[in-house]
Each structure stands twice: as structure tokens, then as C-alpha cells.
Write a protein that holds these residues in place. Structure first.
Motif, short mmCIF file in Angstrom:
data_model
loop_
_atom_site.label_atom_id
_atom_site.label_comp_id
_atom_site.label_asym_id
_atom_site.label_seq_id
_atom_site.Cartn_x
_atom_site.Cartn_y
_atom_site.Cartn_z
N GLY A 1 0.99 -1.25 -0.11
CA GLY A 1 0.16 -0.05 0.03
C GLY A 1 0.73 1.42 0.03
O GLY A 1 2.18 1.36 -0.04
N PRO A 2 0.23 2.29 0.11
CA PRO A 2 0.95 3.85 0.04
C PRO A 2 1.93 3.76 1.27
O PRO A 2 1.40 3.51 2.51
CB PRO A 2 -0.01 4.74 -0.09
CG PRO A 2 -1.26 3.95 -0.45
CD PRO A 2 -1.16 2.47 -0.18
N VAL A 3 2.99 4.22 1.30
CA VAL A 3 3.70 4.64 2.54
C VAL A 3 4.28 6.13 2.07
O VAL A 3 4.96 6.35 1.09
CB VAL A 3 4.85 3.81 2.48
CG1 VAL A 3 5.79 4.09 3.71
CG2 VAL A 3 4.72 2.28 2.63
N LYS B 1 -12.42 5.80 5.40
CA LYS B 1 -12.51 4.39 5.70
C LYS B 1 -11.39 3.43 5.47
O LYS B 1 -11.64 2.27 5.33
CB LYS B 1 -13.75 4.09 4.80
CG LYS B 1 -15.22 4.83 5.09
CD LYS B 1 -16.19 4.21 4.02
CE LYS B 1 -17.42 5.24 4.52
NZ LYS B 1 -18.38 4.91 3.59
N LYS B 2 -10.03 3.89 5.48
CA LYS B 2 -9.12 3.09 5.56
C LYS B 2 -8.39 2.70 6.81
O LYS B 2 -8.57 3.69 7.61
CB LYS B 2 -8.00 3.87 4.56
CG LYS B 2 -8.32 4.08 3.32
CD LYS B 2 -8.56 2.99 2.55
CE LYS B 2 -9.05 3.66 0.87
NZ LYS B 2 -9.00 2.16 0.02
N LYS B 3 -7.97 1.78 7.01
CA LYS B 3 -7.04 1.43 8.03
C LYS B 3 -5.63 2.05 7.94
O LYS B 3 -4.78 1.46 6.99
CB LYS B 3 -6.81 -0.11 8.46
CG LYS B 3 -8.32 -0.75 8.55
CD LYS B 3 -8.21 -2.28 9.09
CE LYS B 3 -9.45 -2.70 9.32
NZ LYS B 3 -9.50 -4.23 9.82
N VAL B 4 -4.94 2.95 8.70
CA VAL B 4 -3.81 3.72 8.51
C VAL B 4 -2.90 3.27 9.83
O VAL B 4 -3.31 3.61 10.88
CB VAL B 4 -4.04 4.98 8.28
CG1 VAL B 4 -2.65 5.68 8.03
CG2 VAL B 4 -4.97 5.29 7.17
N PHE C 1 -3.04 -3.17 7.24
CA PHE C 1 -3.33 -1.84 6.93
C PHE C 1 -3.20 -1.49 5.59
O PHE C 1 -2.70 -2.15 4.64
CB PHE C 1 -2.11 -1.09 7.64
CG PHE C 1 -2.06 -1.30 9.38
CD1 PHE C 1 -2.96 -0.57 10.03
CD2 PHE C 1 -1.29 -2.13 9.88
CE1 PHE C 1 -3.00 -0.58 11.32
CE2 PHE C 1 -1.16 -2.34 11.25
CZ PHE C 1 -2.36 -1.68 11.90
N ASP C 2 -4.06 -0.37 5.27
CA ASP C 2 -4.20 0.03 3.95
C ASP C 2 -3.23 0.89 3.56
O ASP C 2 -2.63 1.04 2.52
CB ASP C 2 -5.49 0.67 3.63
CG ASP C 2 -6.69 -0.10 3.81
OD1 ASP C 2 -6.76 -1.27 3.29
OD2 ASP C 2 -7.42 0.00 4.63
N SER C 3 -2.73 1.55 4.58
CA SER C 3 -1.42 2.66 4.36
C SER C 3 -0.72 2.79 5.36
O SER C 3 -0.97 2.72 6.54
CB SER C 3 -2.29 4.06 3.75
OG SER C 3 -3.06 3.97 2.81
N ILE C 4 0.42 3.47 5.29
CA ILE C 4 1.37 3.66 6.40
C ILE C 4 1.89 5.02 6.25
O ILE C 4 2.27 5.66 5.21
CB ILE C 4 2.76 2.96 6.49
CG1 ILE C 4 2.21 1.31 6.66
CG2 ILE C 4 3.56 3.20 7.49
CD1 ILE C 4 3.28 0.16 6.37
#
Length: 416
Positions: A164-166, A180-183, A319-322
Motif C-alpha cells: 500500500g501507500p507509504v 474508511k481506510k486502516k492507517v 493496514f491500507d496505508s502507512i
């Protein structure tokens, strides 16, 4: 057709001799130094790698950012904030203040002039500051790139595997794109807390990684800034006693934060800030969301996986993003050469309040670990010191002789 063996033509590099000091960096530190020098009658040349002043504030800060301290503690020397500004100015208001500050003192930086190398020439007694297309030379060099020149990216095992995006917090603008994302937010300083708060307000689900112990203080006590109260108390009481008072108030306000996974350091908040530069978190709402579990606190990341992270307690989550809210660092060692004034981390070896002056006309502004108050203190001292030298030089040489010297320098610049 020219022969392939012919050497490529070298780019013409102009050489600029400046009578006054060269300042590297046109953020708040560089502007403050230039304004104080201007008020002392000393012309300064500012070199800025970006295309605008205060590029960190303009291009690397999130939309909801406000000053953490009341405006009177964030003013640059010689010019106050406009009276209509709120107690805690917004990012845009602070940028507009700095732009007005530059206009007020006729500060016109040379933009897109990233310094490749700066070095003192012992033969000429001058500083040589090299950019891609120019060589700038002066008797004085003021390093104003500050403590936060570059994002600090930690080494986390497996980070490159994450699909995912970092992004670093310097690239974060708003939580709207994470709805609505898990970050996973790595870092629980002021930036990490505010990013997590912003994510919640945009219906994201943030988990914040606590890598170290952290002090959390209320931003205000009974409507008065906590920082203001601390500064007043420090005039009358020992630092350790003021720290104890702040911790008592924090415990009354928040309770035992260790139960939330937020352990306090053994060293008091002000003492820790002075020693290491690590600021206490001034809470603006994140802690209540942690208590209500809308922001989850997680301990050390053991490894980043393809779809999430493994933690030190053995749990594994997706997770969707970090977002890396891991702070910034100085970049001075990458371009200032041949000097022993700075550490390998790019901070002056001599602690505040003596960190502003080196040898051979070298100065540093904005490296005090004390925010804009420290910057203002440095800028005033630097201007006074250079202005004193400036007056002595001008007594010795007439303006005509200085102009003649500049012309002669231009003719022999190839040999410098």
C-alpha cells in the motif's frame, strides 16, 4: 559532426562576490537573520533551494496545522503578527506573515540555488558557496537550513515490501484521501498525534505506533497556554520544580497515560526538550480519541509485511496505508565541508546559548532546539556580531576601494 572524442562543453558558472554575509536557507531562520542584518545596515544574500520562502511550511505541512504555541512566542525579530491573527495562527496565516516579513525588510532571496558545497578558503579568508550554476563568495557564511531540513526515514524491516501507500508526514495533507481506510501512523509526537486526529475526523481508522516514551501536556490550563505558564514560572522557580508542576497538572487532566500505552519519560518535559530537542505533545484532542479507542495505540513494530505489520507483542495486523510521522533532520553535513563546528547529525557541537557562532566567519541560526524563540535569539546575536565587523571594515576601506576590490576579484575569480 563533432568527433565523439571531443570533451563535452563545460557549463559556464558565474562567480558572485557579496560584500555582506551569505545566508543559506530562506525559512524563518534565514529571514530572521536577514532582517536583523538589514536593520543593522548590513546587506545579506539569501540562497534558497526551493522556489519560495519557508518551503517547509508551504509544501511539507498538513492542511489543519496550527502553531502549537501562542503567537507571541512565534514572532520573528522586529515585526509582530498582525493584530487580527488568532492566538494560534494557522499554517496559511504563518506563511502570509513570513511573506509580509520578507517584503517589510526588502528580503529577496535567490531561489532555486541549492548549495552543493560550502567551504572556507584559508588562502583568501573567504567562504566559497557552490550551487549548480554559480559560485558565491563572502567573508561570512550563515547556516540557516535548520533542524528540519529533510524528512527522517527510520529503518523498519520489510518497509519496502508493503504494497500500500507509504508516505512521510511531510507529504501528508489531509485525511480525506484515507476515508474508511486502516492507517498505521509511526511516531507519537505532535505530528503523529495530529495526523491521527485528522484521520479520525475523516472517518479513517488510525493506529499509532509508540516507539518511545512521550510527555503529553494540555495545550492550555484554564484558558492560558501551558507554555506561557511554564515560561512565567521559570522566571521564579527551578526548572525541575516547574517540570513537576506540569506533570501534576497533566496527571490531573489526563490521568495515568501509561494505562493507554503512553509511558512518560523519567526526565521532565522542559528538561528533556532542552537536552534532546524532543518536544512534549501539546494535546489538541487526540488523547480523548485514544481513550475512546477511535485511535488505537500499538507498541513497537517488529516488521512490516506485504499487507500490514507484525508487532513486538506477537500480533499481526493488516493496514491500507502507512504514514511515517518520524520527524526531520538537519542536512548540513551533506554540503558544509571542512568544518568541525557541526556534529555528524548536523547540529552545533556547542550547546545553546553559544551555538550561534563558529570560526572564520561561520554562523548558525535555528539550531537551538528551542523553536522560534531560539531562532530570534540567534538572529539578533549574529546581526550584532557581523555588524560590528562590518563597521570596522568600512572604517578601514572607503566604498570606492571596496568597489574596486570587487572588480579586481571578478577578474581573478578563475584562480580562487
Amino acid at each position: 559532426m563533432p568527433s565523439s572524442k571531443e570533451p563535452p562543453q563545460q557549463q559556464q558558472v558565474k562567480c558572485v562576490f557579496h560584500r555582506g554575509p551569505i545566508i543559506v536557507g530562506a525559512g524563518p531562520s534565514g529571514l530572521a537573520a536577514a532582517a536583523c542584518l538589514h536593520a543593522s545596515g548590513v546587506p545579506a544574500l539569501l540562497l534558497e533551494r526551493a522556489d519560495c520562502i519557508a518551503s517547509l511550511w508551504q509544501h511539507r505541512t498538513y492542511d489543519r496545522l496550527k502553531l502549537h504555541l501562542p503567537r507571541q512566542f512565534c514572532e520573528l525579530p522586529l515585526l509582530n503578527f498582525p493584530n487580527h491573527f488568532p492566538k494560534y495562527p494557522t499554517k496559511d496565516q504563518f506563511v502570509s506573515y513570513m511573506e509580509g516579513y520578507a517584503r517589510h525588510f526588502s528580503i529577496e532571496p535567490e531561489f532555486k540555488q541549492a548549495v552543493l558545497e560550502a567551504r572556507f578558503d584559508g588562502l583568501t579568508g573567504l567562504w566559497r558557496v557552490q550551487t549548480r550554476d554559480a559560485l558565491y563568495v563572502s567573508r561570512w557564511l550563515v547556516v540557516a537550513t535548520g533542524e528540519n531540513a529533510e524528512p527522517a526515514i527510520p529503518e523498519i524491516q520489510g518497509l519496502r515490501r508493503f504494497q500500500g501507500p507509504v508516505l512521510h508526514a511531510s507529504a501528508y495533507r489531509s485525511g480525506s484521501e484515507f476515508s474508511k481506510k486502516k492507517v498505521l501512523v509511526v511516531g507519537c509526537g505532535n505530528s503523529g498525534m495530529e495526523v491521527s486526529l485528522d484521520l479520525c475526523r475523516h472517518r479513517a481508522s488510525p493506529s499509532i505506533v509508540v516507539r518511545n516514551s512521550v510527555h503529553i501536556l494540555p495545550r492550555e490550563m484554564c484558558g492560558v497556554s501551558t507554555f506561557t505558564i511554564a515560561m512565567v514560572l521559570l522566571k521564579w522557580l527551578p526548572l525541575k520544580l516547574v517540570d513537576k508542576f506540569l506533570l501534576v497538572v497533566a496527571n490531573i487532566t489526563f490521568g495515568n497515560t501509561a494505562r493507554l500505552g503512553l509511558r512518560r519519560p523519567k526526565t521532565g518535559p522542559i528538561e528533556l526538550k532542552n537536552a534532546t530537542g524532543k518536544s512534549p505533545v501539546l494535546d489538541v484532542g487526540a488523547l480523548s480519541l485514544i481513550k475512546s479507542r477511535k485511535i488505537e495505540v500499538v507498541e513497537g513494530v517488529k516488521e512490516i509485511t506485504k499487507n500490514g505489520a507484525k508487532f513486538s507483542d506477537g500480533q499481526e495486523r493488516e493496514f491500507d496505508s502507512i504514514i511515517l510521522a518520524t520527524g526531520y533532520k538537519s542536512n548540513v553535513p551533506t554540503w558544509l565541508k571542512g568544518e568541525d563546528f557541526f556534529t555528524e547529525e548536523g547540529m552545533p557541537k556547542t550547546p545553546f546559548p553559544y551555538s550561534w557562532k563558529g570560526e572564520n566567519g561561520l554562523y548558525a541560526v535555528g539550531f537551538t532546539r528551542r523553536g522560534l524563540l531560539g531562532t530570534s535569539s540567534d538572529a539578533v546575536k549574529i546581526a550584532e556580531d557581523i555588524a560590528d565587523q562590518w563597521r570596522k571594515i568600512n572604517k578601514r576601506y572607503s566604498a570606492k576601494e571596496i568597489k574596486l576590490g570587487s572588480e579586481i576579484f571578478g577578474k581573478i575569480r578563475e584562480n580562487i
